[in-house]
Design an enzyme around this catalytic site. Structure first.
Site, PDB file in Angstrom:
ATOM      1  N   PHE A 165      -3.754  16.151   9.064  1.00 34.99           N
ATOM      2  CA  PHE A 165      -4.120  14.932   8.373  1.00 34.99           C
ATOM      3  C   PHE A 165      -5.627  14.789   8.412  1.00 34.99           C
ATOM      4  O   PHE A 165      -6.282  15.296   9.311  1.00 34.99           O
ATOM      5  CB  PHE A 165      -3.451  13.711   9.020  1.00 34.99           C
ATOM      6  CG  PHE A 165      -2.755  12.836   8.008  1.00 34.99           C
ATOM      7  CD1 PHE A 165      -3.415  11.788   7.396  1.00 34.99           C
ATOM      8  CD2 PHE A 165      -1.438  13.081   7.655  1.00 34.99           C
ATOM      9  CE1 PHE A 165      -2.773  10.993   6.460  1.00 34.99           C
ATOM     10  CE2 PHE A 165      -0.794  12.295   6.714  1.00 34.99           C
ATOM     11  CZ  PHE A 165      -1.462  11.240   6.124  1.00 34.99           C
ATOM     12  N   GLN A 286     -10.644  -0.289   2.884  1.00 36.99           N
ATOM     13  CA  GLN A 286     -10.516   1.140   2.668  1.00 36.99           C
ATOM     14  C   GLN A 286      -9.949   1.434   1.299  1.00 36.99           C
ATOM     15  O   GLN A 286      -8.950   0.858   0.887  1.00 36.99           O
ATOM     16  CB  GLN A 286      -9.596   1.757   3.702  1.00 36.99           C
ATOM     17  CG  GLN A 286      -9.554   3.278   3.587  1.00 36.99           C
ATOM     18  CD  GLN A 286      -8.835   3.868   4.759  1.00 36.99           C
ATOM     19  OE1 GLN A 286      -7.646   3.659   4.911  1.00 36.99           O
ATOM     20  NE2 GLN A 286      -9.561   4.608   5.572  1.00 36.99           N
ATOM     21  N   HIS A 288      -8.206   4.116  -0.784  1.00 42.72           N
ATOM     22  CA  HIS A 288      -7.509   5.382  -0.685  1.00 42.72           C
ATOM     23  C   HIS A 288      -7.945   6.237  -1.862  1.00 42.72           C
ATOM     24  O   HIS A 288      -7.952   5.765  -2.994  1.00 42.72           O
ATOM     25  CB  HIS A 288      -6.000   5.154  -0.735  1.00 42.72           C
ATOM     26  CG  HIS A 288      -5.220   6.351  -0.329  1.00 42.72           C
ATOM     27  ND1 HIS A 288      -5.048   7.436  -1.156  1.00 42.72           N
ATOM     28  CD2 HIS A 288      -4.586   6.651   0.817  1.00 42.72           C
ATOM     29  CE1 HIS A 288      -4.328   8.346  -0.520  1.00 42.72           C
ATOM     30  NE2 HIS A 288      -4.030   7.899   0.671  1.00 42.72           N
ATOM     31  N   GLU A 301      -1.827  10.994   1.405  1.00 48.59           N
ATOM     32  CA  GLU A 301      -2.786  11.991   1.866  1.00 48.59           C
ATOM     33  C   GLU A 301      -2.077  13.238   2.352  1.00 48.59           C
ATOM     34  O   GLU A 301      -2.668  14.320   2.424  1.00 48.59           O
ATOM     35  CB  GLU A 301      -3.561  11.364   3.030  1.00 48.59           C
ATOM     36  CG  GLU A 301      -4.811  12.069   3.383  1.00 48.59           C
ATOM     37  CD  GLU A 301      -5.678  11.194   4.270  1.00 48.59           C
ATOM     38  OE1 GLU A 301      -5.538   9.965   4.189  1.00 48.59           O
ATOM     39  OE2 GLU A 301      -6.457  11.769   5.035  1.00 48.59           O
ATOM     40  N   ARG A 332     -11.110   9.492   4.609  1.00 48.47           N
ATOM     41  CA  ARG A 332     -10.862   8.843   3.319  1.00 48.47           C
ATOM     42  C   ARG A 332     -12.091   8.278   2.647  1.00 48.47           C
ATOM     43  O   ARG A 332     -12.238   8.385   1.440  1.00 48.47           O
ATOM     44  CB  ARG A 332      -9.846   7.732   3.511  1.00 48.47           C
ATOM     45  CG  ARG A 332      -8.491   8.291   3.783  1.00 48.47           C
ATOM     46  CD  ARG A 332      -7.522   7.204   4.121  1.00 48.47           C
ATOM     47  NE  ARG A 332      -6.189   7.779   4.230  1.00 48.47           N
ATOM     48  CZ  ARG A 332      -5.106   7.075   4.451  1.00 48.47           C
ATOM     49  NH1 ARG A 332      -5.193   5.777   4.596  1.00 48.47           N
ATOM     50  NH2 ARG A 332      -3.941   7.653   4.532  1.00 48.47           N
ATOM     51  N   HIS A 399      -6.505   0.225  -0.318  1.00 49.68           N
ATOM     52  CA  HIS A 399      -5.328   0.730   0.379  1.00 49.68           C
ATOM     53  C   HIS A 399      -5.111   0.063   1.729  1.00 49.68           C
ATOM     54  O   HIS A 399      -3.981  -0.091   2.176  1.00 49.68           O
ATOM     55  CB  HIS A 399      -5.497   2.227   0.574  1.00 49.68           C
ATOM     56  CG  HIS A 399      -4.388   2.860   1.323  1.00 49.68           C
ATOM     57  ND1 HIS A 399      -3.069   2.777   0.904  1.00 49.68           N
ATOM     58  CD2 HIS A 399      -4.350   3.557   2.465  1.00 49.68           C
ATOM     59  CE1 HIS A 399      -2.300   3.422   1.764  1.00 49.68           C
ATOM     60  NE2 HIS A 399      -3.052   3.908   2.716  1.00 49.68           N
ATOM     61  N   ARG A 443     -10.554   3.648   8.566  1.00 50.24           N
ATOM     62  CA  ARG A 443      -9.337   4.046   9.281  1.00 50.24           C
ATOM     63  C   ARG A 443      -8.981   5.481   8.924  1.00 50.24           C
ATOM     64  O   ARG A 443      -9.035   5.885   7.762  1.00 50.24           O
ATOM     65  CB  ARG A 443      -8.176   3.137   8.878  1.00 50.24           C
ATOM     66  CG  ARG A 443      -6.834   3.592   9.425  1.00 50.24           C
ATOM     67  CD  ARG A 443      -5.734   2.619   9.068  1.00 50.24           C
ATOM     68  NE  ARG A 443      -5.292   2.729   7.702  1.00 50.24           N
ATOM     69  CZ  ARG A 443      -4.364   3.578   7.279  1.00 50.24           C
ATOM     70  NH1 ARG A 443      -3.802   4.415   8.117  1.00 50.24           N
ATOM     71  NH2 ARG A 443      -4.015   3.597   6.002  1.00 50.24           N
TER      72      ARG A 443
END
Lengths: 656, 158
Positions: A165, A286, A288, A301, A332, A399, A443
């Site tokens: 990730f 955030q 995305h 993701e 991100r 997001h 994040r």
């Protein structure tokens, strides 16, 4: 025997609650409550108010709320869970990615590397004690969930499968990509909710489903409970408790292009604002990288974790230029900013060159089908794209909200008074609604589900430490909650000139054009003024439905009030913060402004004062009557819980 | 009272297990496939249809429950579907729709059935599901962004 106990409990429930239409799932409400629920006429005879007494009340039944409610019930507290949605329909169900934990199933791993990744990902705005707590607890939290019955995906050897990730590395960033995201195929969120809800029903948690929480009941700076509207019959309920946990989720719906469900309306953050307390770091929103262009639906993701790549209008894999090592798996905000730059510089895709492409057709179809089955359908329904043949048009879309109710690492809500953090008695927060702050300015993917379970559990543990089940409740003003009901009544009969849907759309478009991925001073300032005017027109709102039962118009107007409070604090915080950090990127202040310039050797540098640098948390509060936003700041916590076990990560330049 | 309560706490585990069925205690399991046929899901209480609910109340409730879903995809599809069909549905259709959107616990399942990614289980495969599947196909290529404003409910009354 059990049946007789349940029957006896049912007889104890006062008649007022036994209307045919109202159903509680396993409501043993009234069972441990010696006096039963009472109807009080103190507020208004037009709106009969039912008073409940509990040891703890949790607002929100998503991952964090359920974990807190379950933990509290398990510890013996008589717990109420108030939620506007059925628990398995909370927004957590949308999560498809997974939970990060340094289990070490795919390669040798250490939670301290996860700690380092998270601190770096937060761009050094995260509180390192909370991050230490979360990453150290992560493996135990995942194993605990597994023991509760959560069916994680497995490797052939039978261990929990962990995938790559974004932002996760080995050896403090020097050892390459780490594989520490545990998942349940692509429905980790649903599995989490199903598991936690199912487990909590083994205990005495009383669920009040489809109740809309209106406000906190505060007295002398202490939180004494929550007042809520029952949508089923329009009755008002005051849930009195010594311990209130807010787990109401984020407020993505302040923006036009957003991956969140229409339920993400910042109810908890607004309740805290109206209670005179502050919210923290709301300007950190955030984006995305991959939301479907036009619809906003999220492309996880995990796609890029499984090998998907981003392509610009010239067919180039542009992430190689922006993040040479991590490429498409950079964190991100780096990816969102890169995509936005490509579009602004004219290398976008499509007829208007206003988006980029996510390409998956180079991956084996069997792998796509097994590991990411949901993606193909979403792309077809909302973008008309067959992922085995064509790329998906994507755009950075709102997001997640890093900001929220400020808490310490134990989940207690805090206030910053005279330069010190002071706990707000009786109030806790966890999940996206809170800011612990583990995510800081940005994040990392798959850290959010981890955040939910770790801090949901932390709230329950802290309450179990500081309080006892069955503790007496201090008396409350008989008119407590009166203002909330007056507001409700006002909105219900509002007959101004601006419709709710119109005002909401205007707010969303204002935020999207003035406070999105790239921000700049004049544009932000203009946005602050426009939003202020829109806030004023809230008093001129027009609603249509005058009923009180299942009134969607009323509920959506209440949610709009909540969204407005969050939006104003977000844009004002963004306008004031004159630097770029994590998800908050300003064209006019492109660099991070810390107490030292960490790009150069520290020797010989003079440390900037607290007022001169920006490595600090924003605390925003508002006067709901005037719409004026006040901003304060508090320092970031750099010390970990145990310096020997886990060293503080000193700030450095964040590059991938 | 507290003695009774302690006794209740002690017997609670065994009692609840008797009522709700054993929940699986898991440890690492060796070779397992991802199709999960051998995993016992923790049982959730079965959904029950409400009785004695006036039709207008039912419509209003289903409207709320169509607009407020777990993820954006369902929010969009169901709220537009509700705008088109909810006010004209017969009592029987309302009951079928109620069951369809409230009984499944995973919103993604409803989405997969609507998009025909997965076959609809027989208990939900009825006339309302057919309408929903057809609606999802979006043959008219309507732009489905955001949610329909609620004004349409009150337009007749003006």
């Amino acid at each position: 025997m059990a049946a007789r106990c349940l029957a006896a409990a049912r007889d104890m429930i006062p008649a007022v609650s036994r209307t045919a239409a109202r159903r509680f799932h396993f409501a043993t409400y009234g069972k441990h409550n010696k006096n039963g629920a009472k109807v009080s006429n103190a507020i208004s005879t037009q709106y009969p108010v039912v008073d409940h007494e509990f040891d703890a009340v949790v607002v929100g039944a998503g991952g964090a709320g359920l974990r807190a409610a379950f933990g509290l019930s398990e510890a013996g507290f008589n717990t109420a869970c108030v939620t506007k949605l059925f628990p398995t329909r909370s927004h957590t169900v949308a999560a498809q990615g997974g939970i990060n934990a340094a289990l070490g199933n795919m390669e040798s791993d250490d939670w301290r590397w996860h700690f380092y990744d998270t601190v770096k990902g937060s761009d050094w705005l995260g509180d390192q004690d909370a991050i230490h707590y979360m990453t150290e607890q992560a493996p135990a939290a995942v194993i605990e969930l597994e023991n509760y019955g959560m069916p994680f995906s497995r490797t052939e050897a039978g261990k929990i499968y962990q995938r790559a990730f974004g932002g996760q590395s080995l050896q403090y960033g020097k050892g390459g990509q780490a594989h520490r995201c545990c998942c349940v195929a692509d429905r980790t969120g649903h599995s989490l909710l199903h598991t936690l809800y199912g487990r909590s029903l083994h205990y005495d948690t009383s669920y009040f489903v489809e109740y809309f929480a209106l406000d906190l009941l505060m007295e002398n700076g202490e939180c004494k409970g929550v007042i809520a509207l029952c949508m089923e019959d329009g009755s008002i309920h005051r849930f009195r408790a010594n311990n209130t946990v807010l787990a109401t989720g984020g407020y993505g719906r302040t923006y036009f292009s957003c991956t969140s469900a229409h339920t993400s309306t910042g109810d908890g953050c607004a309740m805290v604002t109206r209670a005179g307390l502050s919210n923290q770091d709301l300007e950190f929103v955030q984006f995305h990288p991959t939301g479907i262009y036009g619809a906003g639906c999220l492309i996880t993701e995990g796609c890029r974790g499984e090998g998907g790549i981003l392509i610009n209008g010239e067919g180039e894999r542009f992430m190689e230029r922006y993040a040479p090592v991590a490429k498409d798996l950079a964190s991100r905000d780096v990816v969102s900013r890169s995509m936005t730059i490509e579009i602004r510089e004219g290398r976008g895709c499509g007829p208007e060159k206003d988006h980029v492409y996510l390409q998956l057709h180079h991956l084996p179809p069997a792998q796509l089908a097994m590991r990411l089955p949901g993606i193909s359908e979403t792309a077809m329904i909302f973008a008309g794209v067959d992922v085995t043949k064509e790329p998906i048009p994507v755009l950075p879309t709102v997001h997640y909200n890093m900001g929220g109710v400020p808490t310490n690492y134990r989940g207690q809500a805090i206030n910053h008074v005279n330069g010190k953090d002071v706990v707000v008695p009786g109030l806790y927060a966890c999940g996206e609604a809170a800011s612990a702050s583990v995510h800081g300015a940005n994040r990392l993917g798959a850290n959010s589900l981890l955040d939910l379970v770790v801090f949901g559990r932390a709230c329950a543990l802290t309450i179990a430490e500081v309080a006892k089940p069955g503790e007496a409740l201090s008396p409350i003003d008989p008119n407590a909650g009166e203002e909330s009901v007056a507001n409700l009544d006002h909105l219900r009969f509002a007959d101004g000139s601006t419709r709710t849907s119109e005002l909401r759309l205007n707010m969303q478009k204002c935020m999207q054009s003035h406070a999105a991925v790239f921000r700049t001073g004049p544009v932000l300032k203009e946005g602050c003024e426009k939003l202020s005017e829109l806030y004023d027109s809230l008093s001129d709102i027009k609603t249509f439905d005058r009923g009180i039962v299942w009134n969607s118009d009323l509920i959506e107007t209440l949610e709009l009030q909540n969204l407005m409070l969050c939006a104003l604090q977000t844009i004002n915080g963004a306008e004031a913060r004159k630097e770029s950090r994590g998800a908050h990127a300003r064209e006019d202040f492109k660099v991070r402004i810390d107490e030292y310039d960490f790009a150069k050797p520290l020797q010989g540098q003079e440390k900037k004062t607290f007022d001169e640098h920006w490595r600090k948390h924003t605390l925003s509060s508002m006067d709901p009557k005037t719409g004026k936003v006040t901003l304060n700041y508090r320092p970031v916590i750099d010390t970990t819980l145990d310096a020997e076990d886990c060293a503080t990560v000193p700030p450095a330049i964040r590059s991938y | 009272m507290s003695i009774l309560r302690n006794a209740w706490c002690l017997t609670r585990e065994s009692v609840s297990r008797a009522i709700f069925g054993a929940y699986p205690l898991r440890s690492y399991r060796g070779d397992t496939s991802d199709d999960m046929t051998d995993i016992k899901q923790i049982p959730l209480p079965p959904w029950e249809e409400r009785t004695n609910e006036p039709l207008n109340t039912k419509r209003a409730r289903l409207l709320y429950e169509s607009r407020k879903r777990g993820m954006l995809e369902n929010c969009i599809l169901l709220s537009f579907f509700a705008k088109k069909y909810l006010n004209e549905m017969t009592e029987k259709q309302l009951s079928l729709y109620d069951k369809l959107i409230n009984q499944p616990t995973n919103d993604w399942d409803i989405y997969y059935w609507m998009t025909e990614t997965k076959p609809t289980p027989p208990e939900f495969d009825n006339e309302v599901m057919t309408l929903l599947k057809e609606f999802t196909k979006n043959r008219n290529m309507e732009h489905r962004a955001g949610q329909p404003a609620l004004d349409y409910l009150f337009e007749d009354k003006k």
